[in-house]
Structure formats: structure tokens, C-alpha cells
Design a protein around this motif. Structure first.
Motif, PDB file in Angstrom:
ATOM      1  N   VAL A 140      48.671  61.759  46.810  1.00 40.24           N
ATOM      2  CA  VAL A 140      49.517  62.525  47.721  1.00 40.24           C
ATOM      3  C   VAL A 140      49.050  63.975  47.778  1.00 40.24           C
ATOM      4  CG1 VAL A 140      51.869  63.310  48.198  1.00 40.24           C
ATOM      5  CG2 VAL A 140      51.483  61.021  47.262  1.00 40.24           C
ATOM      6  N   PHE A 141      48.701  64.527  46.626  1.00 43.19           N
ATOM      7  CA  PHE A 141      48.227  65.912  46.599  1.00 43.19           C
ATOM      8  C   PHE A 141      47.208  66.066  45.490  1.00 43.19           C
ATOM      9  CE2 PHE A 141      48.463  70.277  44.910  1.00 43.19           C
ATOM     10  CZ  PHE A 141      48.053  70.963  46.043  1.00 43.19           C
ATOM     11  N   ASP A 142      46.068  66.648  45.826  1.00 46.55           N
ATOM     12  CA  ASP A 142      44.995  66.930  44.883  1.00 46.55           C
ATOM     13  C   ASP A 142      44.667  68.416  44.986  1.00 46.55           C
ATOM     14  OD1 ASP A 142      42.678  67.207  43.429  1.00 46.55           O
ATOM     15  OD2 ASP A 142      41.681  65.457  44.270  1.00 46.55           O
ATOM     16  N   PRO A 143      44.924  69.200  43.939  1.00 46.45           N
ATOM     17  CA  PRO A 143      44.658  70.641  44.017  1.00 46.45           C
ATOM     18  C   PRO A 143      43.209  70.967  44.351  1.00 46.45           C
ATOM     19  CG  PRO A 143      45.956  70.132  42.069  1.00 46.45           C
ATOM     20  CD  PRO A 143      45.518  68.826  42.646  1.00 46.45           C
ATOM     21  N   VAL A 144      42.274  70.129  43.887  1.00 48.12           N
ATOM     22  CA  VAL A 144      40.866  70.415  44.148  1.00 48.12           C
ATOM     23  C   VAL A 144      40.521  70.149  45.609  1.00 48.12           C
ATOM     24  CG1 VAL A 144      38.496  69.818  43.535  1.00 48.12           C
ATOM     25  CG2 VAL A 144      40.242  69.985  41.756  1.00 48.12           C
ATOM     26  N   ALA A 145      41.137  69.132  46.206  1.00 47.31           N
ATOM     27  CA  ALA A 145      40.921  68.903  47.633  1.00 47.31           C
ATOM     28  C   ALA A 145      41.492  70.058  48.450  1.00 47.31           C
ATOM     29  CB  ALA A 145      41.560  67.581  48.055  1.00 47.31           C
ATOM     30  N   ALA A 146      42.622  70.621  47.987  1.00 49.19           N
ATOM     31  CA  ALA A 146      43.227  71.756  48.694  1.00 49.19           C
ATOM     32  C   ALA A 146      42.430  73.032  48.489  1.00 49.19           C
ATOM     33  CB  ALA A 146      44.662  71.953  48.210  1.00 49.19           C
ATOM     34  N   ASP A 147      41.783  73.163  47.334  1.00 47.16           N
ATOM     35  CA  ASP A 147      41.023  74.368  47.020  1.00 47.16           C
ATOM     36  C   ASP A 147      39.840  73.973  46.144  1.00 47.16           C
ATOM     37  OD1 ASP A 147      39.999  76.809  46.296  1.00 47.16           O
ATOM     38  OD2 ASP A 147      41.757  77.476  45.157  1.00 47.16           O
ATOM     39  N   PRO A 148      38.689  73.702  46.740  1.00 41.62           N
ATOM     40  CA  PRO A 148      37.522  73.252  45.961  1.00 41.62           C
ATOM     41  C   PRO A 148      37.067  74.243  44.889  1.00 41.62           C
ATOM     42  CG  PRO A 148      37.192  72.835  48.301  1.00 41.62           C
ATOM     43  CD  PRO A 148      38.425  73.679  48.195  1.00 41.62           C
ATOM     44  N   SER A 149      37.506  75.501  44.962  1.00 37.87           N
ATOM     45  CA  SER A 149      37.109  76.463  43.937  1.00 37.87           C
ATOM     46  C   SER A 149      37.752  76.166  42.589  1.00 37.87           C
ATOM     47  CB  SER A 149      37.485  77.887  44.367  1.00 37.87           C
ATOM     48  OG  SER A 149      38.888  78.102  44.259  1.00 37.87           O
ATOM     49  N   GLY A 150      38.811  75.339  42.580  1.00 42.08           N
ATOM     50  CA  GLY A 150      39.507  75.027  41.344  1.00 42.08           C
ATOM     51  C   GLY A 150      40.486  76.082  40.898  1.00 42.08           C
ATOM     52  N   ARG A 151      40.705  77.126  41.714  1.00 40.93           N
ATOM     53  CA  ARG A 151      41.581  78.226  41.323  1.00 40.93           C
ATOM     54  C   ARG A 151      43.053  77.936  41.571  1.00 40.93           C
ATOM     55  NH1 ARG A 151      40.984  82.067  44.727  1.00 40.93           N
ATOM     56  NH2 ARG A 151      41.732  83.776  43.408  1.00 40.93           N
ATOM     57  N   THR A 152      43.344  76.875  42.346  1.00 39.44           N
ATOM     58  CA  THR A 152      44.725  76.523  42.654  1.00 39.44           C
ATOM     59  C   THR A 152      45.230  75.495  41.652  1.00 39.44           C
ATOM     60  OG1 THR A 152      44.535  77.009  45.007  1.00 39.44           O
ATOM     61  CG2 THR A 152      46.245  75.461  44.360  1.00 39.44           C
ATOM     62  N   THR A 153      46.411  75.739  41.094  1.00 35.12           N
ATOM     63  CA  THR A 153      47.001  74.832  40.120  1.00 35.12           C
ATOM     64  C   THR A 153      48.286  74.225  40.660  1.00 35.12           C
ATOM     65  OG1 THR A 153      48.203  76.647  39.050  1.00 35.12           O
ATOM     66  CG2 THR A 153      46.034  76.077  38.158  1.00 35.12           C
ATOM     67  N   ALA A 167      58.081  67.739  47.325  1.00 31.98           N
ATOM     68  CA  ALA A 167      58.018  69.194  47.227  1.00 31.98           C
ATOM     69  C   ALA A 167      56.983  69.535  46.157  1.00 31.98           C
ATOM     70  CB  ALA A 167      59.382  69.767  46.846  1.00 31.98           C
ATOM     71  N   VAL A 168      55.993  70.329  46.533  1.00 36.30           N
ATOM     72  CA  VAL A 168      54.862  70.634  45.662  1.00 36.30           C
ATOM     73  C   VAL A 168      54.737  72.150  45.535  1.00 36.30           C
ATOM     74  CG1 VAL A 168      52.366  70.444  45.362  1.00 36.30           C
ATOM     75  CG2 VAL A 168      53.655  68.525  46.332  1.00 36.30           C
ATOM     76  N   GLN A 169      54.778  72.647  44.321  1.00 36.88           N
ATOM     77  CA  GLN A 169      54.615  74.078  44.109  1.00 36.88           C
ATOM     78  C   GLN A 169      53.247  74.365  43.515  1.00 36.88           C
ATOM     79  OE1 GLN A 169      56.743  77.867  41.852  1.00 36.88           O
ATOM     80  NE2 GLN A 169      57.784  75.908  41.956  1.00 36.88           N
ATOM     81  N   THR A 170      52.540  75.304  44.116  1.00 35.06           N
ATOM     82  CA  THR A 170      51.205  75.680  43.670  1.00 35.06           C
ATOM     83  C   THR A 170      51.116  77.196  43.512  1.00 35.06           C
ATOM     84  OG1 THR A 170      50.318  75.939  45.916  1.00 35.06           O
ATOM     85  CG2 THR A 170      50.190  73.733  44.927  1.00 35.06           C
ATOM     86  N   GLY A 178      54.000  81.587  43.233  1.00 35.26           N
ATOM     87  CA  GLY A 178      53.678  80.350  43.914  1.00 35.26           C
ATOM     88  C   GLY A 178      54.203  80.214  45.325  1.00 35.26           C
ATOM     89  N   GLU A 179      53.797  79.085  45.902  1.00 30.94           N
ATOM     90  CA  GLU A 179      54.274  78.639  47.198  1.00 30.94           C
ATOM     91  C   GLU A 179      54.811  77.229  47.048  1.00 30.94           C
ATOM     92  OE1 GLU A 179      51.341  80.977  50.332  1.00 30.94           O
ATOM     93  OE2 GLU A 179      50.903  78.881  49.807  1.00 30.94           O
ATOM     94  N   LEU A 180      55.870  76.922  47.791  1.00 36.83           N
ATOM     95  CA  LEU A 180      56.495  75.611  47.759  1.00 36.83           C
ATOM     96  C   LEU A 180      56.179  74.891  49.064  1.00 36.83           C
ATOM     97  CD1 LEU A 180      58.308  73.808  46.022  1.00 36.83           C
ATOM     98  CD2 LEU A 180      60.295  74.888  47.087  1.00 36.83           C
ATOM     99  N   HIS A 181      55.407  73.800  48.937  1.00 29.17           N
ATOM    100  CA  HIS A 181      54.963  73.032  50.094  1.00 29.17           C
ATOM    101  C   HIS A 181      55.748  71.729  50.175  1.00 29.17           C
ATOM    102  CE1 HIS A 181      51.184  75.496  50.347  1.00 29.17           C
ATOM    103  NE2 HIS A 181      51.434  75.613  49.050  1.00 29.17           N
ATOM    104  N   ILE A 182      56.122  71.329  51.385  1.00 28.29           N
ATOM    105  CA  ILE A 182      56.777  70.045  51.603  1.00 28.29           C
ATOM    106  C   ILE A 182      55.769  69.136  52.295  1.00 28.29           C
ATOM    107  CG2 ILE A 182      58.789  68.845  52.512  1.00 28.29           C
ATOM    108  CD1 ILE A 182      59.309  71.108  50.428  1.00 28.29           C
ATOM    109  N   SER A 189      50.267  65.316  54.413  1.00 27.79           N
ATOM    110  CA  SER A 189      50.271  66.399  55.403  1.00 27.79           C
ATOM    111  C   SER A 189      51.520  67.262  55.249  1.00 27.79           C
ATOM    112  CB  SER A 189      50.207  65.835  56.814  1.00 27.79           C
ATOM    113  OG  SER A 189      51.341  65.024  57.079  1.00 27.79           O
ATOM    114  N   PRO A 190      51.419  68.559  55.568  1.00 25.42           N
ATOM    115  CA  PRO A 190      52.580  69.439  55.442  1.00 25.42           C
ATOM    116  C   PRO A 190      53.589  69.218  56.562  1.00 25.42           C
ATOM    117  CG  PRO A 190      50.713  70.669  56.300  1.00 25.42           C
ATOM    118  CD  PRO A 190      50.200  69.302  55.963  1.00 25.42           C
ATOM    119  N   VAL A 191      54.858  69.359  56.236  1.00 26.63           N
ATOM    120  CA  VAL A 191      55.932  69.224  57.220  1.00 26.63           C
ATOM    121  C   VAL A 191      56.193  70.558  57.906  1.00 26.63           C
ATOM    122  CG1 VAL A 191      58.390  68.681  57.515  1.00 26.63           C
ATOM    123  CG2 VAL A 191      56.987  67.333  55.949  1.00 26.63           C
ATOM    124  N   GLU A 192      56.013  71.644  57.178  1.00 28.49           N
ATOM    125  CA  GLU A 192      56.349  72.980  57.675  1.00 28.49           C
ATOM    126  C   GLU A 192      55.556  73.999  56.878  1.00 28.49           C
ATOM    127  OE1 GLU A 192      60.375  74.094  56.615  1.00 28.49           O
ATOM    128  OE2 GLU A 192      60.357  72.688  54.945  1.00 28.49           O
TER     129      GLU A 192
END
Length: 725
Positions: A140-153, A167-170, A178-182, A189-192
Motif C-alpha cells: 500500500v505504501f513504500d517510503p522508498v518508492a515515495a522517496d528513492p533517496s531514503g530520507r523519508t520515514t 492514514a499514513v504519516q511520514t 510530518g505530513e498525514l496522507h490519506i 493513491s492519495p485521496v487529497e
């Protein structure tokens, strides 16, 4: 031969600062290093990095330790599953992954928690190394796919009740802001657009029968100047949520409190507010069937008391409360949700005078409710099932070894899940069926799950020493078979001793690699920690914090005098507040040990309230605004001990600092290194940008651990074994 340490620190651009505090003159010659972005600080850091790189190049154990730590991490790491709408959600970090990712397993928990399925892909066209994945698994969510630099946790996450959203917080770069993603479960995919201004927010989804999709969340970092709990309604089918701004449902009562929120049993909205780190909180509940979600009718459970309480709703509809109220080592009480105030509490599981009650969950069925209770004795957990009605101990749960139980959570149909790990066994998830005494691995072997196997046999021995005031302080000594625990060889002595946190013996690839290389590892269970409950914490907190330092000094002396260690082969190690503790012990007793590793420490206790989250920690350390607190702070402040210390023999010190550290603050290790070097002490600073105090990519964690322990090996004489790792 090691490259010599720098003996003098480069001078800063400004003259030394002299503060007068409560009539005392307090020097601060390296205050200019508090500005992490100045040209002078950057030049100074470049010089420190060159020193570190040159020294580390000569450490023979570095590559071997890194390789062994990497091998020991080469396993699947799961979180306990959460069942939502027929889908089980969990995090999984497979061998070679830099971060855990959120996965969804369709029909993964049925029939009392059995996991069904076959083999298949891991998602994104990859396959799990060392074991097949469940057939229905998808990412559903892979931090490395979202940020290949590896800096996003991935900091936090929570699926919706029907399993359609998560709900995913990174956070990125280690700042923990952080940011809260739905996200949609079906494709990630993001809802908003994301919600900003959150930091490790709890998310509690509104039950579907009350409308939605919507959830409650906590804003700790401020939103329009307001902190507290908010209700957010998710746009349906991507439509704009016109006219539906987030609603503040409970404001924080003060600037130094931390809000939390949960929904219990699909009915009760639970709000908590912790008062800094003082192990005191307030608790309220609201019946979502009796008041609207955007205006909950709050009923106090605990308010204004010197106690810390957590709550769970049992399958019988009873509110169960783990509390320190009248029980420093915690007990469990029961209450009617309609009348939850302390005067109506009924004790179910009493306090154990020998072991703090660390965790619990309500399990079983409505007609046979049970409480699973985890206690810890000097870092080793026990798990027992109690009758939720009368507290009788029904059975002991058979754990795999002497280790740590964490993440104890309700499962479906009366089951429970928890994580287990010990010094030699990587963390795995276990599932306990109703009435069972022996848990089983999750995922099951049929579904591609593979319970972690012990990586080595480790011997554990408990010693005791007497501190300066006569208090007996426990010490745990670990060694691998083949090494003599009394030989006085290379020994790491760890301590934390703050915030009431007990030391638990879970899995650490770093510690295990050190033991496998022939070193030994000890833990001093000093006051200020939680190994003896709340009283043990209080006896080493505030103006009593020097007691924690004395306990560590006593532990080191006892290990040497008992023949378990040689000062020339002893290294103290600690991180964060524990990093302050080991530096203070070595500052007060420079002859205590050969070396010190201090990671992301507090060091300038005169100004800790001005850096990172220090303003939240005055209940733990005291405040510079109070003259008696200030005197205690200065008595063990590592920075000031270094400034005041005379010349002569000092232990070698490795400090680690992280530029984006928003907890302790990166100025602490910078100033400490400058003070040590300015006093002629052998000190190195390993400094990183784009990371902070918390989570990081696996490869960066391995590099940090290998560097720190290669330094310890160099200073204590641990050498590669012929033909060994």
C-alpha cells in the motif's frame, strides 16, 4: 595505530560568553556553535568530519562489524496485523529493504486468527528473499518508492474501519515534522492533499455507522496557534470537502502537553493529554453514540492526578485501566464507561512489588473476558492471562525465551498479537488463541512466514552493586559462549536512566555482533529509568538526577573490582539522555573507563530548555529558572564538566550528532566536542545531515552502529579473531 585526536578546537568568531545565573558566573565559550547554519560552524564541522574519517580509516573491526550487523538484519520484520474489513494490514521490512512498508493481506485473518493463503509476489514485481510472501500480499505504501533517496520515514499509520483507506504519516530528513496522507488501499493513491503540522499523531477513525469517512487526529506542533484533537472528514470520490474544515474537538490545556486519541470498541472516543515527560496524564472518554463527533461530550476518567493511566475496552464492554494511581509499579482496574472516575474503579490485577506492569490488552470473548498482562523484571518480560472479572491468574503464556514482549494488541475473535524478541532472536509476531498458553508465529509457515530463529546463544548474568548512598543497583552482564565473563576483556557498559524507561532485552544486531566478535556487554539499571517502577524513576529524576550518574559510576567500579572488567578495556555507551549520563560519569571520574560513546546526547544542561524539545523535559531534569534545580543541573552538566576539568588522563570520546535532530538538538554534541578538544581531551565527532534523532534507512543505521562499535573495539583492544568474522 590510530590517527591522533585533535588537541585544540578551532576558535569561533565571537568572544566567550559569560552568563550570570542565580548569582553564578557560567562560561559558554562555544555558544557560537549553536548556530548550525553559520559559515564558522560549517567550517568547524568540516574539520571534525576530516578528523573522524582519518581516524575511522584505521579501525580494523569496522568492516567486519558492518558485515555481521547486515547479516543479522537479513530477515523479515513484521508488525502485528490489524484486521479491517476482511483485510489484514501490517508493516513488513524484507531483507535488503531500507524501510518497512505497509502491506495489505486479503482474507488474512479468519477463524480465530488463522492466516490463509499461499505463495506469491511481494509487490512491485519483487519477491521476498528467504521465504515466500502470502499470496494476497500487496504493498500500500513504500517510503522508498515515495522517496528513492531514503530520507523519508514511515512514522505512523492506521487503516480505516472498512479497510478502504489508510492514514499514513511520514517525515523527511529526520526532522520528525510530518505530513498525514490519506491513501486508497487498492492502489496507494492519495485521496487529497496531505495534512501538515503533525508530529507522531495518533489517528482514530470514526466508526462507519456514525458517518464518514472521517477520523480524529492530534496536532502537537500547532495549527493556527491551536494544539489539540481535531476531526477531519475525508472527501468522498475525490470531491472537495467544501464547507467542511477540520473541527477542533478538544484543545490542549497547556503548551507543554502532548495530546493523544483512540476509538475503543467502535463506540468510545478516548482522549489523553500527557504532561511533558513526567509520567502524568489526564484521560477523558466520550460516547460517540450519545453525542455528535464534532462536539463530543467528554467525561473525565482521570484529571489532575499525579498518575499515568492507559485504557482499553474489553469484549465485555468494561473499561480496563492500567494505572500508577496508588501503584508505582502499575495495576489494572475496571470501570463502567458510564461512570469512569477513579472513585468508581475496581482493582482487578494488583501491583506486583517485584516487577513493573508494562503492557496489557483485553482479549477473550464477552462471556469469558481475559486480560493479557506483560511484566518486566530487569529487562526480561513475562506474559500471563488473568480472568478479567476477578483478576485470577489463569495461566502463564509460554514465551520462546528470556526476552521482550511489545505491541500487545487485541486481535479478531478473542485472539491477541504481540511482538517477541530477545538478545539472540530477531523480532517476530506471535498470535495467541483464546485460552491458549502457547502462541504461534504470524504469518504462518504455510503463508510464507518464517519465525526468526536465534542467531546465537547468549549467557545472561545479574550482578548488584552499591551506589554512593547505599542503594543496590542491578547490572546485567551478557556474553557469548566461549568468552569468559570474568576475564576482564573488552566490555561495553550501557546506561539510560531517564524518563522512567525500563531497559528491555530485545534484539539488537549491533549488540549481538559485538558479542559474536568476542566482546561483552553490560547494562546498569540505574535510577531514573523504569526498572523498579515509578519510585525508581523519581529517585533519579529532577534534583535527584545526580543519583543516576552515581549509580553508573558505582556499576563501572563494581565491574572492575569484581574482575569482570579492566578500566583500560571498558567503554561506556549511551544515547540521547543516556548519552548525557555516560558523559557526566566520565566527566566526574576521568579514570573510570578507556572510552565513551555518546550518541545524540544532551550536554549543556544550563541551556537544554532552549534546544530541541528540552522545554518539555523540565519534570525530568528541572529548570534553569529555579536556583536549586540549576545547581543540580550544573553539578553533572557534561559540557561544563569539560570546561572546568583539569588536564591529565581522560577517556577517548566518540560523539555522534544529527543535523536535523529536533529532539535533543544537534548543538549539544557540537558544543561538547569543542569543549573536550579545547581541554585537550581525545574526542571525535561523527556528524550527519539529512537524518535526525529517530528512524533512518537501514544502511545508514548499520554504518552508524559499525563506526561506533569499531571505535569501541579500537579503544578497548578488541581485535578480529583469526579466521573469524
Amino acid at each position: 595505530m590510530s590517527i591522533p585526536f585533535a588537541r585544540t578546537a578551532p576558535q569561533g568568531p565571537a568572544a566567550s560568553v559569560l552568563d550570570t545565573v542565580h548569582g553564578r558566573t557560567v562560561p559558554d565559550p562555544y555558544r557560537w556553535l549553536e548556530d548550525g547554519e553559520s559559515t564558522a560552524t560549517r567550517r568547524w564541522l568540516d574539520a571534525r568530519q576530516r578528523e573522524f574519517t582519518e581516524a575511522a580509516r584505521t579501525w580494523p573491526m569496522r568492516d567486519r562489524l558492518a558485515a555481521d550487523i547486515t547479516r543479522l538484519l537479513d530477515h523479515d520484520l513484521w508488525s502485528p496485523p490489524l484486521l479491517r474489513g476482511g483485510t489484514a494490514f501490517a508493516t513488513r521490512r524484507s531483507p535488503g529493504d531500507e524501510h518497512p512498508r505497509i502491506v495489505a493481506l486479503e482474507d488474512a485473518l479468519e477463524g480465530g486468527g488463522a492466516h490463509h493463503g499461499g505463495t506469491g509476489g511481494r509487490g512491485k514485481g519483487r519477491h521476498a528473499k528467504g521465504g515466500a510472501a502470502p499470496r494476497s500480499e500487496r504493498t500500500v505504501f513504500d517510503p522508498v518508492a515515495a522517496d528513492p533517496s531514503g530520507r523519508t520515514t514511515l512514522d505512523a499509520w492506521e487503516p480505516s474501519p472498512d479497510g478502504s483507506l489508510v492514514a499514513v504519516q511520514t517525515s523527511t530528513g529526520g526532522t520528525e515534522h510530518g505530513e498525514l496522507h490519506i491513501l486508497r488501499t487498492r492502489d496507494g493513491s492519495p485521496v487529497e492533499p496531505p495534512i501538515t503540522g503533525v508530529r507522531y499523531s495518533h489517528v482514530a477513525w470514526l466508526p462507519p455507522d456514525l458517518g464518514g469517512p472521517a477520523f480524529f487526529y492530534a496536532r502537537r506542533d500547532g495549527a493556527d496557534g491551536r494544539r489539540g484533537l481535531w476531526l477531519h472528514r475525508v472527501p468522498v470520490d475525490g470531491a472537495a470537502a467544501a464547507g467542511a474544515p477540520d473541527v477542533l474537538v478538544r484543545a490542549c490545556t497547556g503548551p507543554r502537553t502532548v495530546p493523544g486519541v483512540r476509538v475503543l470498541g467502535g463506540r468510545l472516543l478516548l482522549a489523553t493529554e500527557s504532561h511533558g515527560t513526567g509520567h502524568r496524564n489526564d484521560v477523558w472518554i466520550a460516547d460517540l453514540h450519545a453525542s455528535p463527533p464534532d462536539a463530543p461530550a467528554w467525561v473525565p476518567v482521570q484529571e489532575g492526578l499525579e498518575a499515568e493511566t492507559t485504557a482499553d475496552l474489553g469484549p465485555d464492554g468494561v473499561l480496563y485501566l492500567r494505572t500508577t494511581l496508588d501503584a508505582p509499579r502499575r495495576r489494572i482496574c475496571a470501570a463502567d464507561p458510564a461512570a469512569p472516575a477513579p472513585g468508581n474503579w475496581r482493582e482487578v490485577v494488583p501491583e506486583d512489588p517485584d516487577a513493573p506492569l508494562d503492557g496489557f490488552t483485553a482479549a477473550g470473548t464477552p462471556d469469558r473476558p481475559e486480560l493479557l498482562v506483560a511484566r518486566t523484571r530487569l529487562g526480561v518480560s513475562s506474559l500471563d492471562a488473568h480472568d478479567a472479572r476477578d483478576g485470577r491468574r489463569l495461566r502463564a503464556v509460554d514465551l520462546p525465551g528470556e526476552g521482550m514482549v511489545t505491541r500487545l494488541e487485541q486481535g479478531p475473535d478473542g485472539t491477541a498479537h504481540f511482538c517477541y524478541a530477545d538478545v539472540a532472536t530477531p523480532q517476530g509476531v506471535l498470535l495467541l488463541d483464546p485460552g491458549a498458553a502457547r502462541p504461534r508465529p504470524w504469518p504462518s509457515a504455510a503463508d510464507g512466514g518464517r519465525p526468526p530463529a536465534p542467531a546465537a546463544r547468549i549467557r545472561r548474568r545479574v550482578l548488584r552493586c552499591r551506589s554512593a548512598d547505599g542503594t543496590r543497583v542491578p547490572i546485567t552482564l551478557l556474553s557469548a559462549p566461549g568468552s569468559d565473563p570474568d576475564e576482564g576483556g573488552p566490555l561495553l557498559l550501557h546506561a539510560y536512566g531517564c524518563f522512567g524507561r525500563p531497559r528491555q532485552f530485545g534484539f539488537s544486531a549491533t549488540v549481538l555482533a559485538w558479542l559474536r566478535a568476542g566482546g561483552r556487554y553490560a547494562v546498569a539499571h540505574v535510577r531514573g529509568g523504569g526498572d523498579g517502577g515509578r519510585d525508581w524513576h523519581r529517585r533519579g529524576a529532577g534534583r535527584a538526577k545526580p543519583r543516576a550518574v552515581e549509580d553508573l559510576v558505582a556499576a563501572a567500579d563494581a565491574l572492575v573490582e569484581g574482575g569482570h572488567a579492566d578500566r583500560a578495556r571498558l567503554c561506556l555507551t549511551g544515547g540521547s539522555a543516556g548519552g548525557m549520563l555516560v558523559l557526566a560519569a566520565a566527566g566526574l571520574r576521568p579514570d573510570l573507563c578507556a572510552a565513551v560513546i555518546s550518541s545524540a546526547p544532551l550536554t549543556d544542561m544550563a541551556r537544554f530548555e532552549r534546544m530541541g524539545l528540552g522545554r518539555m523535559w523540565t519534570r525530568e531534569f528541572g529548570t534553569a529558572a529555579d536556583p536549586d534545580d540549576f545547581a543540580a543541573l550544573l553539578s553533572y552538566s557534561p559540557y561544563h564538566l569539560a570546561l572546568d576539568g583539569a588536564g591529565g588522563r581522560r577517556p577517548a570520546v566518540l560523539l555522534t550528532g544529527f543535523h536535523s535532530d529536533t529532539r535533543t538538538g544537534a548543538a549539544h554534541p557540537r558544543k561538547m566536542c569543542a569543549a573536550l578538544q579545547g581541554a585537550g581531551a581525545p574526542a571525535l565527532l561523527r556528524y550527519e545531515r539529512d537524518v535526525g534523532h529517530g528512524q533512518r534507512a537501514v544502511s545508514r543505521a548499520v554504518a552508524l552502529a559499525a563506526d561506533a562499535h569499531a571505535f569501541a573495539a579500537e579503544r578497548t583492544g578488541l581485535r578480529p579473531r583469526p579466521g573469524g568474522r
